[in-house]
Design a protein around this motif. Structure first.
Motif, short mmCIF file in Angstrom:
data_model
loop_
_atom_site.label_atom_id
_atom_site.label_comp_id
_atom_site.label_asym_id
_atom_site.label_seq_id
_atom_site.Cartn_x
_atom_site.Cartn_y
_atom_site.Cartn_z
N HIS A 132 11.17 13.19 -5.00
CA HIS A 132 11.08 12.93 -6.44
C HIS A 132 9.71 13.35 -6.98
O HIS A 132 8.68 12.93 -6.45
CB HIS A 132 11.30 11.45 -6.74
N LYS A 133 9.70 14.16 -8.00
CA LYS A 133 8.46 14.62 -8.61
C LYS A 133 7.69 13.46 -9.19
O LYS A 133 8.25 12.57 -9.82
CB LYS A 133 8.78 15.64 -9.72
N MET A 134 6.38 13.46 -8.98
CA MET A 134 5.54 12.38 -9.48
C MET A 134 5.28 12.56 -10.98
O MET A 134 5.10 13.68 -11.45
CB MET A 134 4.23 12.34 -8.71
N LYS A 135 5.23 11.45 -11.69
CA LYS A 135 4.98 11.48 -13.14
C LYS A 135 3.61 10.94 -13.48
O LYS A 135 2.83 11.58 -14.18
CB LYS A 135 6.06 10.69 -13.87
N PRO A 183 11.45 16.51 -0.04
CA PRO A 183 12.47 15.72 0.67
C PRO A 183 12.23 15.67 2.18
O PRO A 183 12.63 14.73 2.85
CB PRO A 183 13.78 16.44 0.33
N LYS A 184 11.57 16.73 2.70
CA LYS A 184 11.21 16.78 4.12
C LYS A 184 9.71 17.02 4.23
O LYS A 184 9.27 18.15 4.45
CB LYS A 184 11.99 17.88 4.85
N PRO A 185 8.90 16.00 4.09
CA PRO A 185 7.44 16.19 4.11
C PRO A 185 6.96 16.67 5.47
O PRO A 185 7.45 16.24 6.51
CB PRO A 185 6.91 14.79 3.80
N GLY A 186 5.99 17.60 5.43
CA GLY A 186 5.45 18.14 6.67
C GLY A 186 6.24 19.29 7.22
O GLY A 186 6.13 19.62 8.42
N ALA A 187 7.02 19.96 6.38
CA ALA A 187 7.91 21.04 6.85
C ALA A 187 7.14 22.17 7.52
O ALA A 187 7.68 22.85 8.40
CB ALA A 187 8.73 21.58 5.68
N ARG A 188 5.89 22.40 7.12
CA ARG A 188 5.11 23.48 7.73
C ARG A 188 4.83 23.24 9.21
O ARG A 188 4.52 24.16 9.95
CB ARG A 188 3.79 23.68 6.97
N THR A 219 4.75 6.05 -10.41
CA THR A 219 5.97 6.39 -11.15
C THR A 219 6.38 7.82 -10.84
O THR A 219 5.59 8.75 -10.98
CB THR A 219 5.76 6.23 -12.66
N THR A 220 7.63 7.98 -10.41
CA THR A 220 8.19 9.29 -10.13
C THR A 220 9.47 9.46 -10.94
O THR A 220 9.94 8.53 -11.58
CB THR A 220 8.51 9.46 -8.63
N GLU A 221 10.03 10.65 -10.88
CA GLU A 221 11.30 10.88 -11.57
C GLU A 221 12.44 10.11 -10.91
O GLU A 221 13.53 10.00 -11.47
CB GLU A 221 11.61 12.38 -11.61
N ILE A 235 0.87 -1.18 0.00
CA ILE A 235 0.00 0.00 0.00
C ILE A 235 0.90 1.23 0.00
O ILE A 235 1.78 1.37 0.86
CB ILE A 235 -0.93 0.03 1.23
N THR A 236 0.71 2.10 -0.99
CA THR A 236 1.49 3.33 -1.09
C THR A 236 0.62 4.51 -0.69
O THR A 236 -0.53 4.61 -1.13
CB THR A 236 2.03 3.53 -2.51
N LEU A 237 1.15 5.39 0.11
CA LEU A 237 0.44 6.58 0.55
C LEU A 237 1.33 7.80 0.34
O LEU A 237 2.54 7.75 0.62
CB LEU A 237 0.06 6.49 2.03
N GLY A 238 0.74 8.89 -0.16
CA GLY A 238 1.53 10.09 -0.38
C GLY A 238 0.67 11.31 -0.61
O GLY A 238 -0.56 11.22 -0.67
N PHE A 239 1.33 12.45 -0.73
CA PHE A 239 0.60 13.67 -1.06
C PHE A 239 1.45 14.57 -1.93
O PHE A 239 2.67 14.48 -1.96
CB PHE A 239 0.14 14.40 0.21
N GLY A 240 0.76 15.43 -2.67
CA GLY A 240 1.42 16.41 -3.53
C GLY A 240 0.98 17.81 -3.12
O GLY A 240 0.32 18.00 -2.10
#
Length: 378
Positions: A220-223, A191-196, A231-233, A143-148
């Protein structure tokens, strides 16, 4: 002639604006436009996959609240705003006003190729239930989880709920004695998610991921997505389920107004929540782009603070007074993991992080109960 206020939306900002207006004026006519007379408590969607909440727990019928506060509910979806804000066009007719608050929320950017293969839980109860059902049906897998984000509007993102889903899912699978059958991977172009949330919070989040055996794919930017790949860069990730939170932009009707928009597509506002150049027009919550620090949040708490300022300035404006009420930037977030919570708090003076503890899990549930009292039993 009696003055009339129109409010667009039925979320946090809209309902807070109603309560604030009614503190000062019990009689002014208020029309609220939304598709349904209901409020969804979005922060608790994270508990639906584990069964700690159901959709009915979070879906609040607003008929009684509207009756108590003498609100005229108009069922419809806004398609345009005309006449310098004085006319709101909907798919069910037009509404005229003397003052307007836009509290419709934003919308997710769905431009990433293959995004239809991902579940975006903050889209609502149906999405959360879909995630619940898919995980329940899985015998194992990845299971992959992420945000943009929105590159042209850095504040327009929802990262917190994804950390909660990630840690909550790990807890859930351990409680179900299934964790060894699943691989959890977190991905983000940052590279550092949640920086805010602050540097200490980021360190804590990444430490939790490592401790819980969660793999990361960061920076890595998502493609694009397919049914079984992210798939990301920086490469491809094989997956059986994608949970993804895109960046946000303004409401769909924003382009059909003459109002100023930010580069990211949100309605431009000042610190008084005024849409500059549009008399008696205000915006609060996710629909707006506001000046402020680079860590400014998009969350329910922030929407409430903006709605209070917008409502006060609206009433003053109708009396011929200048707008003087502003809001403070305050990030308040309990990152819940189904049994514990991590506190991240930030304002312009300090940043506070409290490591995971069981008490904060119950504090978050207590806040939900207390917040919803005003709408369940108005």
């Amino acid at each position: 002639m009696a003055q009339e206020i129109t409010i667009i939306g039925a979320g946090f900002a809209a309902l807070t604006a109603i309560r604030e207006i009614r503190k000062s004026d019990k009689d002014i006519k208020i029309t609220l436009i939304a598709p349904k007379a209901e409020f969804i408590f979005l922060p608790s969607l994270i508990w639906i996959p584990s069964g700690q909440r159901t959709g009915d727990d979070l879906r609040i019928n607003l008929d009684a609240f509207f009756k108590k506060h003498n609100i005229h509910f108009f069922a419809g979806s806004v398609t345009a705003i005309q006449d310098v804000g004085r006319t709101v066009i909907t798919d069910n007719g037009e509404i005229k006003n003397d003052a307007l608050i836009i509290a419709s929320g934003g919308r997710f950017i769905k431009k990433l190729p293959g995004i239809e293969h991902a579940i975006t839980i903050c889209e609502g109860i149906e999405a959360a239930e879909k995630m619940r059902d898919k995980i329940k049906a899985m015998d194992g897998g990845t299971i992959t989880l992420g945000f943009g984000g929105n590159p042209k509007e850095p504040s327009a993102m929802r990262g917190g709920p994804m950390f909660e889903l990630l840690f909550g899912l790990d807890t859930q699978l351990r409680q179900e004695d299934r964790r060894d059958k699943f691989k959890l991977i977190f991905f983000s172009p940052a590279p550092k998610p949640g920086a805010r949330l602050g540097e200490n919070a980021v360190k804590g989040i990444l430490k939790q991921m490592k401790t819980r055996g969660i793999e990361t794919h960061l920076g890595h930017k998502m493609k694009h997505f397919t049914e079984n790949k992210v798939t990301t860069e920086g490469g491809e990730i094989d997956t059986d389920l994608i949970i993804f939170m895109p960046g946000m932009t303004g409401p769909s009707f924003a382009a059909n107004t003459e109002m100023p928009l930010s580069p990211g597509g949100l309605i431009q506002s000042n610190m008084n929540c005024e849409v500059e150049g549009f008399e008696h027009c205000y915006v609060a919550g996710d629909a707006g782009s506001f000046p402020g620090p680079d860590w400014k949040p998009k969350q329910a708490h922030m929407a409430d603070l903006q709605a209070e300022a917008a409502a006060k300035n609206l009433l003053d404006g109708l009396k011929g007074k200048a707008a003087t009420h502003t809001f403070k930037y305050e990030l308040a977030c309990i990152i819940d993991s189904n049994d514990k919570g991590t506190l991240a708090f930030r304002n312009e003076k300090r940043t506070i992080t409290i490591p995971p503890c069981r008490l904060l899990h119950y504090v978050k549930k207590g806040f939900e109960w207390n917040y919803l009292r005003a709408y369940r039993n108005p």
